[in-house]
Design a protein around this motif. Structure first.
Motif, PDB file in Angstrom:
ATOM      1  N   MET A 158       0.831  -1.210   0.000  1.00 20.99           N
ATOM      2  CA  MET A 158       0.000   0.000   0.000  1.00 20.99           C
ATOM      3  C   MET A 158       0.868   1.264   0.000  1.00 20.99           C
ATOM      4  O   MET A 158       0.601   2.206  -0.749  1.00 20.99           O
ATOM      5  N   PHE A 159       1.914   1.280   0.817  1.00 15.07           N
ATOM      6  CA  PHE A 159       2.761   2.475   0.887  1.00 15.07           C
ATOM      7  C   PHE A 159       3.487   2.700  -0.434  1.00 15.07           C
ATOM      8  O   PHE A 159       3.559   3.827  -0.936  1.00 15.07           O
ATOM      9  N   THR A 160       4.002   1.637  -1.014  1.00  7.87           N
ATOM     10  CA  THR A 160       4.703   1.750  -2.289  1.00  7.87           C
ATOM     11  C   THR A 160       3.743   2.217  -3.390  1.00  7.87           C
ATOM     12  O   THR A 160       4.089   3.069  -4.212  1.00  7.87           O
ATOM     13  N   SER A 161       2.540   1.673  -3.398  1.00 13.08           N
ATOM     14  CA  SER A 161       1.525   2.085  -4.366  1.00 13.08           C
ATOM     15  C   SER A 161       1.198   3.566  -4.193  1.00 13.08           C
ATOM     16  O   SER A 161       1.101   4.316  -5.171  1.00 13.08           O
ATOM     17  N   TYR A 162       1.041   3.974  -2.948  1.00 18.99           N
ATOM     18  CA  TYR A 162       0.742   5.380  -2.643  1.00 18.99           C
ATOM     19  C   TYR A 162       1.824   6.307  -3.192  1.00 18.99           C
ATOM     20  O   TYR A 162       1.527   7.302  -3.850  1.00 18.99           O
ATOM     21  N   LEU A 163       3.092   5.972  -2.954  1.00 19.40           N
ATOM     22  CA  LEU A 163       4.179   6.823  -3.458  1.00 19.40           C
ATOM     23  C   LEU A 163       4.169   6.891  -4.977  1.00 19.40           C
ATOM     24  O   LEU A 163       4.324   7.965  -5.565  1.00 19.40           O
ATOM     25  N   GLY A 164       3.975   5.740  -5.605  1.00 19.21           N
ATOM     26  CA  GLY A 164       3.926   5.724  -7.061  1.00 19.21           C
ATOM     27  C   GLY A 164       2.773   6.551  -7.597  1.00 19.21           C
ATOM     28  O   GLY A 164       2.935   7.331  -8.547  1.00 19.21           O
ATOM     29  N   GLU A 165       1.620   6.420  -6.985  1.00 18.62           N
ATOM     30  CA  GLU A 165       0.455   7.180  -7.435  1.00 18.62           C
ATOM     31  C   GLU A 165       0.642   8.680  -7.211  1.00 18.62           C
ATOM     32  O   GLU A 165       0.256   9.494  -8.055  1.00 18.62           O
ATOM     33  N   LEU A 166       1.262   9.059  -6.098  1.00 24.77           N
ATOM     34  CA  LEU A 166       1.497  10.480  -5.862  1.00 24.77           C
ATOM     35  C   LEU A 166       2.509  11.049  -6.852  1.00 24.77           C
ATOM     36  O   LEU A 166       2.394  12.199  -7.271  1.00 24.77           O
ATOM     37  N   MET A 167       3.479  10.237  -7.240  1.00 27.54           N
ATOM     38  CA  MET A 167       4.445  10.706  -8.245  1.00 27.54           C
ATOM     39  C   MET A 167       3.739  10.946  -9.576  1.00 27.54           C
ATOM     40  O   MET A 167       4.003  11.933 -10.257  1.00 27.54           O
ATOM     41  N   LEU A 168       2.845  10.033  -9.947  1.00 23.78           N
ATOM     42  CA  LEU A 168       2.079  10.223 -11.183  1.00 23.78           C
ATOM     43  C   LEU A 168       1.192  11.466 -11.086  1.00 23.78           C
ATOM     44  O   LEU A 168       1.077  12.236 -12.039  1.00 23.78           O
ATOM     45  N   LEU A 169       0.592  11.673  -9.928  1.00 26.16           N
ATOM     46  CA  LEU A 169      -0.250  12.841  -9.705  1.00 26.16           C
ATOM     47  C   LEU A 169       0.587  14.118  -9.792  1.00 26.16           C
ATOM     48  O   LEU A 169       0.199  15.088 -10.457  1.00 26.16           O
ATOM     49  N   ALA A 170       1.750  14.123  -9.147  1.00 28.13           N
ATOM     50  CA  ALA A 170       2.631  15.292  -9.173  1.00 28.13           C
ATOM     51  C   ALA A 170       3.143  15.570 -10.578  1.00 28.13           C
ATOM     52  O   ALA A 170       3.356  16.722 -10.958  1.00 28.13           O
ATOM     53  N   ALA A 171       3.328  14.518 -11.373  1.00 24.85           N
ATOM     54  CA  ALA A 171       3.807  14.683 -12.744  1.00 24.85           C
ATOM     55  C   ALA A 171       2.703  15.163 -13.680  1.00 24.85           C
ATOM     56  O   ALA A 171       2.961  15.531 -14.822  1.00 24.85           O
ATOM     57  N   GLY A 172       1.469  15.125 -13.203  1.00 28.55           N
ATOM     58  CA  GLY A 172       0.351  15.570 -14.018  1.00 28.55           C
ATOM     59  C   GLY A 172      -0.142  14.542 -15.024  1.00 28.55           C
ATOM     60  O   GLY A 172      -0.879  14.867 -15.940  1.00 28.55           O
TER      61      GLY A 172
END
Length: 192
Positions: A158-172
């Motif tokens: 879950m934590f790894t998924s969260y970081l990956g998803e936030l990176m995608l979100l931050a990248a737009g």
């Protein structure tokens, strides 16, 4: 004797200075953005010297500290044992406040992730956030009846998924609704 003024310890002075610098940086980053804020402005707003600001950290380190504190302040406690909240609901909603934080301050979120990807030692707070988050997620799954070893692995996923998803979100490359949906799918997978 009782009228004497007690001088704060060196550690207390450092803590106070760090708090003033961090508060000033947070306010200026929100008002002017990461790129529109200078270390000199932070020093002026905090009422300290530029050297005192740099002793706390450079601008990227300050942004990481500000974001880490904002994230930590939003961490929801895990449900108690016997709670009627399904683990999948808690796991999927656990990250909503963090996603909201990133959506509220997109430019700062991008700068934060650039700082994280540099992997500097000042980003050690991310390790503390990981430990706290994985502990909360593990507790929620254990309280819902999952064996502890499996719950620990699920929390890591879950934590790894969260970081990956936030990176995608931050990248737009995604939006906050897609991010929340994918985190929900990961929670469903982990708790299946």
């Amino acid at each position: 004797m009782f009228g004497e003024r007690v001088q704060p310890t060196r550690a207390e002075q450092k803590r106070r200075t760090t708090a003033r610098v961090t508060e000033a940086a947070a306010r200026l980053f929100q008002e002017h953005g990461f790129h529109g804020t200078t270390v000199r402005q932070i020093a002026t707003a905090a009422g300290v010297s530029v050297g005192a600001v740099m002793a706390v950290g450079d601008k990227e380190s300050l942004l990481s500290l500000v974001y880490d504190q904002a994230i930590a302040a939003r961490i929801p406690a895990p449900p108690e044992a016997g709670s009627t909240t399904p683990a999948v609901d808690y796991l999927s909603r656990y990250f909503h406040p963090f996603i909201d934080l990133f959506v509220e301050h997109e430019e700062l979120a991008r700068a934060y992730f650039r700082a994280l990807t540099r992997g500097r030692p000042e980003n050690a707070a991310l390790g503390g956030l990981r430990t706290l988050t994985e502990g909360n997620l593990t507790a929620a799954m254990v309280n819902a009846g999952m064996p502890e070893a499996r719950a620990r692995l699920g929390a890591q996923v879950m934590f790894t998924s969260y970081l990956g998803e936030l990176m995608l979100l931050a990248a737009g490359t995604t939006d906050h609704q897609q991010t929340a949906t994918r985190i929900r799918h990961t929670a469903e997978f982990v708790t299946a």
